[in-house]
Write an enzyme that holds these catalytic residues in place. Structure first.
Site, PDB file in Angstrom:
ATOM      1  N   ASN A   9       0.877  -1.180   0.000  1.00 31.45           N
ATOM      2  CA  ASN A   9       0.000   0.000   0.000  1.00 31.45           C
ATOM      3  C   ASN A   9       0.909   1.222   0.000  1.00 31.45           C
ATOM      4  OD1 ASN A   9      -1.853   2.022   0.445  1.00 31.45           O
ATOM      5  ND2 ASN A   9      -2.104   1.567   2.627  1.00 31.45           N
ATOM      6  N   TRP A  10       1.025   1.848  -1.172  1.00 33.87           N
ATOM      7  CA  TRP A  10       1.958   2.972  -1.282  1.00 33.87           C
ATOM      8  C   TRP A  10       1.441   4.253  -0.639  1.00 33.87           C
ATOM      9  CZ3 TRP A  10       3.890   2.640  -7.077  1.00 33.87           C
ATOM     10  CH2 TRP A  10       4.817   1.595  -7.173  1.00 33.87           C
ATOM     11  N   LYS A  11       0.179   4.269  -0.274  1.00 34.66           N
ATOM     12  CA  LYS A  11      -0.423   5.493   0.282  1.00 34.66           C
ATOM     13  C   LYS A  11      -0.144   6.666  -0.672  1.00 34.66           C
ATOM     14  CE  LYS A  11       0.528   3.567   4.781  1.00 34.66           C
ATOM     15  NZ  LYS A  11       0.167   3.660   6.182  1.00 34.66           N
ATOM     16  N   HIS A  95      -9.541   1.277   4.921  1.00 34.14           N
ATOM     17  CA  HIS A  95      -8.252   1.449   5.609  1.00 34.14           C
ATOM     18  C   HIS A  95      -8.464   2.411   6.785  1.00 34.14           C
ATOM     19  CE1 HIS A  95      -4.101   2.525   6.419  1.00 34.14           C
ATOM     20  NE2 HIS A  95      -3.749   1.461   5.732  1.00 34.14           N
ATOM     21  N   GLU A  97      -6.787   4.771   7.877  1.00 32.01           N
ATOM     22  CA  GLU A  97      -6.527   6.182   7.569  1.00 32.01           C
ATOM     23  C   GLU A  97      -7.750   6.808   6.904  1.00 32.01           C
ATOM     24  OE1 GLU A  97      -2.850   5.645   5.439  1.00 32.01           O
ATOM     25  OE2 GLU A  97      -1.900   4.987   7.305  1.00 32.01           O
ATOM     26  N   GLU A 167      -5.539  -4.969  10.597  1.00 33.14           N
ATOM     27  CA  GLU A 167      -4.484  -3.975  10.785  1.00 33.14           C
ATOM     28  C   GLU A 167      -4.707  -3.206  12.091  1.00 33.14           C
ATOM     29  OE1 GLU A 167      -2.489  -2.867   6.823  1.00 33.14           O
ATOM     30  OE2 GLU A 167      -4.123  -1.480   7.171  1.00 33.14           O
ATOM     31  N   GLY A 173       2.532   2.064  10.509  1.00 27.42           N
ATOM     32  CA  GLY A 173       3.495   3.138  10.313  1.00 27.42           C
ATOM     33  C   GLY A 173       4.232   3.542  11.572  1.00 27.42           C
ATOM     34  N   SER A 213       3.378  -2.417  10.222  1.00 34.12           N
ATOM     35  CA  SER A 213       4.834  -2.468  10.345  1.00 34.12           C
ATOM     36  C   SER A 213       5.416  -3.836   9.963  1.00 34.12           C
ATOM     37  CB  SER A 213       5.279  -2.045  11.748  1.00 34.12           C
ATOM     38  OG  SER A 213       4.862  -0.711  11.997  1.00 34.12           O
ATOM     39  N   GLY A 234       2.713  -1.146   4.175  1.00 32.69           N
ATOM     40  CA  GLY A 234       2.930   0.226   3.751  1.00 32.69           C
ATOM     41  C   GLY A 234       4.396   0.502   3.495  1.00 32.69           C
ATOM     42  N   GLY A 235       5.098   1.004   4.520  1.00 27.13           N
ATOM     43  CA  GLY A 235       6.482   1.466   4.373  1.00 27.13           C
ATOM     44  C   GLY A 235       7.419   0.500   3.666  1.00 27.13           C
TER      45      GLY A 235
HETATM   46  C1  PEP Z   1      -0.673   0.107   5.771  1.00 30.89           C
HETATM   47  O1  PEP Z   1      -0.472   1.114   5.118  1.00 30.89           O
HETATM   48  O2  PEP Z   1      -1.731  -0.507   5.648  1.00 30.89           O
HETATM   49  C2  PEP Z   1       0.382  -0.344   6.685  1.00 30.89           C
HETATM   50  C3  PEP Z   1       0.203  -1.456   7.359  1.00 30.89           C
HETATM   51  O3  PEP Z   1       1.486   0.454   6.798  1.00 30.89           O
HETATM   52  P1  PEP Z   1       2.917   0.048   7.487  1.00 30.89           P
HETATM   53  O4  PEP Z   1       3.295  -1.278   6.896  1.00 30.89           O
HETATM   54  O5  PEP Z   1       3.836   1.141   7.090  1.00 30.89           O
HETATM   55  O6  PEP Z   1       2.669  -0.057   8.945  1.00 30.89           O
END
Ligand code: PEP
Length: 250
Positions: A9-11, A95, A97, A167, A173, A213, A234-235
């Site tokens: 997930n590049w956000k 999500h 966010e 999640e 993040g 994470s 994400g990251g």
């Molecule tokens: C996400 O964006 O859904 C996520 C889990 O981010 P990260 O892996 O950076 O925690």
């Protein structure tokens, strides 16, 4: 046996050139599709070109959100039919966010799941608890409620075409990962809800990812757990090297 699904997930990261460079760098190195489903959920603006670039590879492209209506006066939104028309295969829905910052409700998520299936787009339905909810012992109640609401009105057969992503919000993040056992326990609780609603065949078939994470260093242990069928990342999905390492674990 459920096939693992690793979705990046590049956000709201990456310029156009960076997005193209990434897909060009990974597309020939994606493991065979019978081993793992590899997905990148990119900013909406880049979806058509990324779909075209990866057309001959095993990489699938997903969106990070969409409206539930096919068209209309919804300035700034992207519709399911528009995503389908450019060849998008997956969409992340609900999500945290989007729930927290853009007021996405359980009801809207449910409508979006319906719209995704209507267009043969696989929904990745997110659920998760806040730190306060976890500390108050409300994790199972929170995610069960979100999943019951998202699945309302669907048949068991339809549910087998969905992906659920657990999640914990406090792990997204932040560098804090749920322990593999805790993540497995909550993914198991989600599977129990699906079992209660649709029976064991559907519950055994539906794929449940963990997200929060996830990195190359912790994914192997997470995926070794009974109820964790992949990761939403994400990251660690932003760099080709680490994304490919995540896929190797799948
Ligand atoms: C996400 O964006 O859904 C996520 C889990 O981010 P990260 O892996 O950076 O925690």
């Amino acid at each position: 046996m459920r096939k693992p699904i690793i979705a990046g997930n590049w956000k709201m990261y990456k310029t156009f050139d960076e997005a193209v460079e990434f897909v060009e760098a990974v597309q020939d190195k994606i493991p065979a599709n019978d081993k793992v489903d590899a997905v990148i959920c990119a900013p909406a603006l880049y979806l058509p070109i990324l779909v075209q670039i990866q057309a001959d590879s095993e990489l699938a492209i997903g969106a990070q959100n969409m409206h539930f209506e096919n068209e209309g006066a919804f300035t700034g939104e992207v519709s399911p039919s528009q995503l389908a028309s450019v060849g998008v295969d997956y969409v992340v829905l609900g999500h945290s966010e989007r729930r927290e910052m853009f007021n996405e409700t359980d009801e809207a998520v449910n409508k979006k799941v319906r719209a995704a299936l209507n267009h043969d787009i696989v929904p990745i339905i997110c659920c998760g608890e806040t730190l306060e909810e976890r500390e108050a012992g409300q994790t199972t109640a929170k995610v069960s409620g979100q999943i019951r609401a998202a699945l309302e009105g669907f048949t068991g057969e339809e549910v087998t075409h969905m992906v659920i992503a657990y999640e914990p919000i406090w792990a997204i993040g932040t560098g804090k990962t749920a322990t593999a056992d805790d993540a497995n326990e909550t993914c198991g609780a989600i599977r129990a809800v699906v079992n209660e609603l649709y029976g064991s065949e559907v519950a055994e078939a539906v794929r449940i990812q963990y997200g929060g994470s996830v990195k190359p260093e912790n994914i192997v242990e997470l995926l070794s757990k009974e109820h964790i069928d992949g990761a939403l990342v994400g990251g660690a999905s932003l760099q080709p090297e680490s994304y490919l390492k995540l896929l190797e674990a799948g």
